[in-house]
Every structure is written in structure tokens, then in C-alpha cells.
Design a protein around this motif. Structure first.
Motif, PDB file in Angstrom:
ATOM      1  N   THR A 208       0.802  -1.224   0.000  1.00  0.00           N
ATOM      2  CA  THR A 208       0.000   0.000   0.000  1.00  0.00           C
ATOM      3  C   THR A 208       0.834   1.273   0.000  1.00  0.00           C
ATOM      4  N   SER A 209       2.138   1.139   0.189  1.00  0.00           N
ATOM      5  CA  SER A 209       3.016   2.306   0.334  1.00  0.00           C
ATOM      6  C   SER A 209       2.568   3.185   1.504  1.00  0.00           C
ATOM      7  N   ALA A 210       1.981   2.540   2.507  1.00  0.00           N
ATOM      8  CA  ALA A 210       1.541   3.250   3.708  1.00  0.00           C
ATOM      9  C   ALA A 210       2.048   2.511   4.945  1.00  0.00           C
ATOM     10  N   PRO A 211       3.373   2.349   5.073  1.00  0.00           N
ATOM     11  CA  PRO A 211       3.901   1.568   6.205  1.00  0.00           C
ATOM     12  C   PRO A 211       3.645   2.210   7.562  1.00  0.00           C
ATOM     13  N   VAL A 212       3.561   3.543   7.598  1.00  0.00           N
ATOM     14  CA  VAL A 212       3.355   4.224   8.885  1.00  0.00           C
ATOM     15  C   VAL A 212       2.023   3.815   9.494  1.00  0.00           C
ATOM     16  N   GLN A 213       0.959   3.865   8.704  1.00  0.00           N
ATOM     17  CA  GLN A 213      -0.359   3.493   9.197  1.00  0.00           C
ATOM     18  C   GLN A 213      -0.383   2.032   9.623  1.00  0.00           C
ATOM     19  N   MET A 214       0.218   1.183   8.834  1.00  0.00           N
ATOM     20  CA  MET A 214       0.199  -0.251   9.133  1.00  0.00           C
ATOM     21  C   MET A 214       0.954  -0.561  10.424  1.00  0.00           C
ATOM     22  N   TYR A 215       2.146  -0.001  10.560  1.00  0.00           N
ATOM     23  CA  TYR A 215       2.929  -0.277  11.767  1.00  0.00           C
ATOM     24  C   TYR A 215       2.317   0.368  13.000  1.00  0.00           C
ATOM     25  N   MET A 216       1.660   1.524  12.830  1.00  0.00           N
ATOM     26  CA  MET A 216       0.983   2.131  13.977  1.00  0.00           C
ATOM     27  C   MET A 216      -0.175   1.261  14.444  1.00  0.00           C
ATOM     28  N   ALA A 217      -0.943   0.723  13.494  1.00  0.00           N
ATOM     29  CA  ALA A 217      -2.067  -0.139  13.859  1.00  0.00           C
ATOM     30  C   ALA A 217      -1.573  -1.394  14.565  1.00  0.00           C
ATOM     31  N   VAL A 218      -0.495  -1.972  14.055  1.00  0.00           N
ATOM     32  CA  VAL A 218       0.069  -3.177  14.670  1.00  0.00           C
ATOM     33  C   VAL A 218       0.596  -2.871  16.069  1.00  0.00           C
ATOM     34  N   THR A 219       1.242  -1.716  16.221  1.00  0.00           N
ATOM     35  CA  THR A 219       1.762  -1.318  17.535  1.00  0.00           C
ATOM     36  C   THR A 219       0.642  -1.206  18.560  1.00  0.00           C
ATOM     37  N   VAL A 220      -0.472  -0.601  18.150  1.00  0.00           N
ATOM     38  CA  VAL A 220      -1.622  -0.453  19.045  1.00  0.00           C
ATOM     39  C   VAL A 220      -2.148  -1.819  19.468  1.00  0.00           C
ATOM     40  N   LEU A 221      -2.237  -2.765  18.539  1.00  0.00           N
ATOM     41  CA  LEU A 221      -2.763  -4.098  18.864  1.00  0.00           C
ATOM     42  C   LEU A 221      -1.812  -4.860  19.780  1.00  0.00           C
ATOM     43  N   TYR A 222      -0.505  -4.731  19.569  1.00  0.00           N
ATOM     44  CA  TYR A 222       0.456  -5.343  20.495  1.00  0.00           C
ATOM     45  C   TYR A 222       0.286  -4.761  21.894  1.00  0.00           C
ATOM     46  N   ALA A 223       0.127  -3.431  21.975  1.00  0.00           N
ATOM     47  CA  ALA A 223      -0.026  -2.776  23.276  1.00  0.00           C
ATOM     48  C   ALA A 223      -1.310  -3.207  23.965  1.00  0.00           C
ATOM     49  N   ILE A 224      -2.400  -3.301  23.207  1.00  0.00           N
ATOM     50  CA  ILE A 224      -3.674  -3.745  23.782  1.00  0.00           C
ATOM     51  C   ILE A 224      -3.551  -5.169  24.314  1.00  0.00           C
ATOM     52  N   SER A 225      -2.920  -6.045  23.542  1.00  0.00           N
ATOM     53  CA  SER A 225      -2.759  -7.443  23.956  1.00  0.00           C
ATOM     54  C   SER A 225      -1.972  -7.534  25.255  1.00  0.00           C
ATOM     55  N   ALA A 226      -0.852  -6.810  25.322  1.00  0.00           N
ATOM     56  CA  ALA A 226      -0.020  -6.850  26.529  1.00  0.00           C
ATOM     57  C   ALA A 226      -0.761  -6.256  27.725  1.00  0.00           C
ATOM     58  N   PHE A 227      -1.518  -5.186  27.491  1.00  0.00           N
ATOM     59  CA  PHE A 227      -2.259  -4.547  28.584  1.00  0.00           C
ATOM     60  C   PHE A 227      -3.316  -5.490  29.148  1.00  0.00           C
ATOM     61  N   VAL A 228      -4.047  -6.168  28.274  1.00  0.00           N
ATOM     62  CA  VAL A 228      -5.083  -7.103  28.739  1.00  0.00           C
ATOM     63  C   VAL A 228      -4.457  -8.231  29.555  1.00  0.00           C
ATOM     64  N   ILE A 229      -3.348  -8.767  29.081  1.00  0.00           N
ATOM     65  CA  ILE A 229      -2.665  -9.827  29.823  1.00  0.00           C
ATOM     66  C   ILE A 229      -2.223  -9.314  31.190  1.00  0.00           C
ATOM     67  N   ASN A 230      -1.684  -8.110  31.222  1.00  0.00           N
ATOM     68  CA  ASN A 230      -1.245  -7.525  32.490  1.00  0.00           C
ATOM     69  C   ASN A 230      -2.399  -7.404  33.469  1.00  0.00           C
ATOM     70  N   ARG A 231      -3.560  -6.941  33.001  1.00  0.00           N
ATOM     71  CA  ARG A 231      -4.720  -6.774  33.872  1.00  0.00           C
ATOM     72  C   ARG A 231      -5.231  -8.123  34.384  1.00  0.00           C
ATOM     73  N   VAL A 232      -5.271  -9.109  33.488  1.00  0.00           N
ATOM     74  CA  VAL A 232      -5.740 -10.443  33.887  1.00  0.00           C
ATOM     75  C   VAL A 232      -4.814 -11.034  34.946  1.00  0.00           C
ATOM     76  N   MET A 233      -3.515 -10.916  34.722  1.00  0.00           N
ATOM     77  CA  MET A 233      -2.554 -11.469  35.680  1.00  0.00           C
ATOM     78  C   MET A 233      -2.597 -10.721  37.013  1.00  0.00           C
ATOM     79  N   ARG A 234      -2.881  -9.430  36.973  1.00  0.00           N
ATOM     80  CA  ARG A 234      -3.009  -8.671  38.224  1.00  0.00           C
ATOM     81  C   ARG A 234      -4.186  -9.166  39.043  1.00  0.00           C
ATOM     82  N   VAL A 235      -5.280  -9.474  38.363  1.00  0.00           N
ATOM     83  CA  VAL A 235      -6.447 -10.015  39.063  1.00  0.00           C
ATOM     84  C   VAL A 235      -6.106 -11.364  39.687  1.00  0.00           C
ATOM     85  N   ILE A 236      -5.442 -12.224  38.923  1.00  0.00           N
ATOM     86  CA  ILE A 236      -5.040 -13.536  39.438  1.00  0.00           C
ATOM     87  C   ILE A 236      -4.098 -13.374  40.620  1.00  0.00           C
ATOM     88  N   GLU A 237      -3.168 -12.422  40.506  1.00  0.00           N
ATOM     89  CA  GLU A 237      -2.214 -12.195  41.598  1.00  0.00           C
ATOM     90  C   GLU A 237      -2.916 -11.769  42.874  1.00  0.00           C
TER      91      GLU A 237
END
Length: 254
Positions: A208-237
Motif C-alpha cells: 500500500t506504500s503506507a507503512p506508517v499506518q500499518m505499523y501504527m495499527a500493529v503497535t496499538v494491537l500489540y499494546a492492547i494485547s499486553a495490557f489485557v494480559i497484564n490486567r488479567v494477571m493482576r487479578v489472578i495475583e
């Protein structure tokens, strides 16, 4: 610089913007880059979750073996396991499983690349979890082991009913870090053409010649995934924490 976020609504083969970015999930509809992104996120989560299961099982066994009394050969085996998988770069291990292992064991030539990546990432992470399990067991007062044996429990029963339940509860914080790391480490799957988030970002950015948009979207999804895992593990802890353990002796108490 103007960023065209409509790129996610473009059809992946013709590059034309289509109405309904999620139309590709309906049978017979063209697939958009947004469809592809969500599918890649699913593959990332699948690789991470299955690898974490492998890592937890193998890490629990190996970490326990490292603390067995009067079993020097098992301890040496477990120590060798940790040193091997911890000191070889993850990407090298991916390539070994993908190119070398099927050559040594012909029966594995038809093994799906996804399974090989899960094994590689799971065993790599198991070495780190094994170290944490070992530290958790050794952090417990020695009197707990002796008390279990004095009650007539076997060594296996002492670990199962006395030591491991306590050790696993006090190592949840480092396990949280490993659970988040495995999401990030799953990105190495792109090296063997698993269509996960990093593969998507690289491929779609070129198309698409739009790497900025693609990598930003991927970065957001990685961050969301890690955040959800962190919250779940905090509850378990919070629900499994050992009251007063740190005050009574901490991780180094014996």
C-alpha cells in the motif's frame, strides 16, 4: 503529512476502497486490509497463548527438577535445559526447528510451520519460567519441605501439595512479565511466513506504500494485547497472593 486511514478499507488485490471495511468476513466478499489485520491479530494471539501453555508446562517440570534433593542427574539435565534454551537466540531456534529438525527427523517434514513456531517459542520461554519456578521453590522456608516429609508424604507429594502451590503463587509477578513478553516474541513467526501482526505490517506496508499506518495499527494491537494480559494477571495475583509472606521472610527466606 496527511495520513490516509482509508487504506484499511482497500481491497487487498485491486487496491480499491470498498464500502464496509469488515465486508471480507462475509462469505463471498472481497477482503480488506482491516480484515487481514484482524486475522493477523488472531494468529498472533493463537501463537502466544499456545506457546505460553507449552512454556508453563515445560517450565514447571524443569524448574521443579532443578530443586530435587538427592537427584544430581535430574538436576544436571534441568540445568542443561535452561542453559541451552536460554542462551540460543530465539530466531536461531525458530530456524533450527523449521529447517534442521525436519531434516534429522523425516517424520516431522509435514509438521505445520505454526506448530514448529509454537514449540520453539514455548521451549525458549520455558527456560525462563523454569528459573522463576526454581527461585519460587527455593524462596520457601526449608521447614515446609521437612514438615511435609515428617507427615509421611513422599517427595512427589510434598512438591504437589506443599511446595508448588505456594511457589506458584509467589512467582505470578515474573510470570506476568513472561506472559507479556511472549506476545512480543511471537513476532519472530514472520520469519517462517506465519501471517501474524509483524508479517502483516511488513507485507501490507509494501503493498500500500503506507507503512506508517500499518505499523501504527500493529503497535496499538500489540499494546492492547499486553495490557489485557497484564490486567488479567493482576487479578489472578490479587486473588492468589499469600498473605504476609513477604513480611514473614520474603523471597529469600529459609
Amino acid at each position: 503529512m496527511a495520513w490516509d486511514w482509508q487504506v484499511f478499507c482497500k481491497e487487498t488485490t485491486t487496491g480499491e476502497v470498498i464500502s464496509g471495511c469488515l465486508a471480507g468476513f462475509a462469505k463471498g466478499q472481497d477482503q480488506t486490509y482491516l480484515n487481514w489485520l484482524i486475522t493477523a491479530w488472531g494468529w498472533t494471539l493463537a501463537v502466544a497463548i499456545l506457546s505460553l501453555i507449552v512454556a508453563l508446562v515445560a517450565g514447571l517440570v524443569v524448574g521443579t527438577l532443578r530443586t530435587l534433593p538427592n537427584s544430581p542427574w535430574l538436576v544436571r539435565f534441568a540445568n542443561s535445559w535452561v542453559e541451552l534454551f536460554r542462551n540460543v537466540p530465539l530466531l536461531v531456534q525458530i530456524f533450527l526447528w523449521y529447517f534442521v529438525v525436519p531434516g534429522i527427523f523425516p517424520a516431522m517434514k509435514d509438521t505445520p510451520p505454526l506448530l514448529l513456531v509454537i514449540l520453539a517459542l514455548g521451549l525458549f520461554t520455558s527456560a525462563r519460567i523454569a528459573e522463576q519456578v526454581r527461585a519460587g521453590i527455593q524462596a520457601l522456608p526449608r521447614g515446609q519441605r521437612y514438615a511435609g516429609l515428617a507427615l509421611g508424604l513422599t517427595t512427589a507429594q510434598t512438591y504437589r501439595y506443599v511446595l508448588l502451590p505456594m511457589a506458584l503463587r509467589i512467582v505470578i509477578p515474573p510470570l506476568t512479565s513472561e506472559s507479556m513478553n511472549i506476545i512480543k516474541n511471537s513476532s519472530v513467526a514472520f520469519a517462517v511466513s506465519i501471517t501474524e501482526l509483524t508479517f502483516f505490517a511488513r507485507q501490507s506496508g509494501e503493498e500500500t506504500s503506507a507503512p506508517v499506518q500499518m505499523y501504527m495499527a500493529v503497535t496499538v494491537l500489540y499494546a492492547i494485547s499486553a495490557f489485557v494480559i497484564n490486567r488479567v494477571m493482576r487479578v489472578i495475583e490479587r486473588r492468589t497472593q499469600v498473605p504476609g509472606f513477604v513480611a514473614a521472610g520474603g523471597m529469600g527466606g529459609h
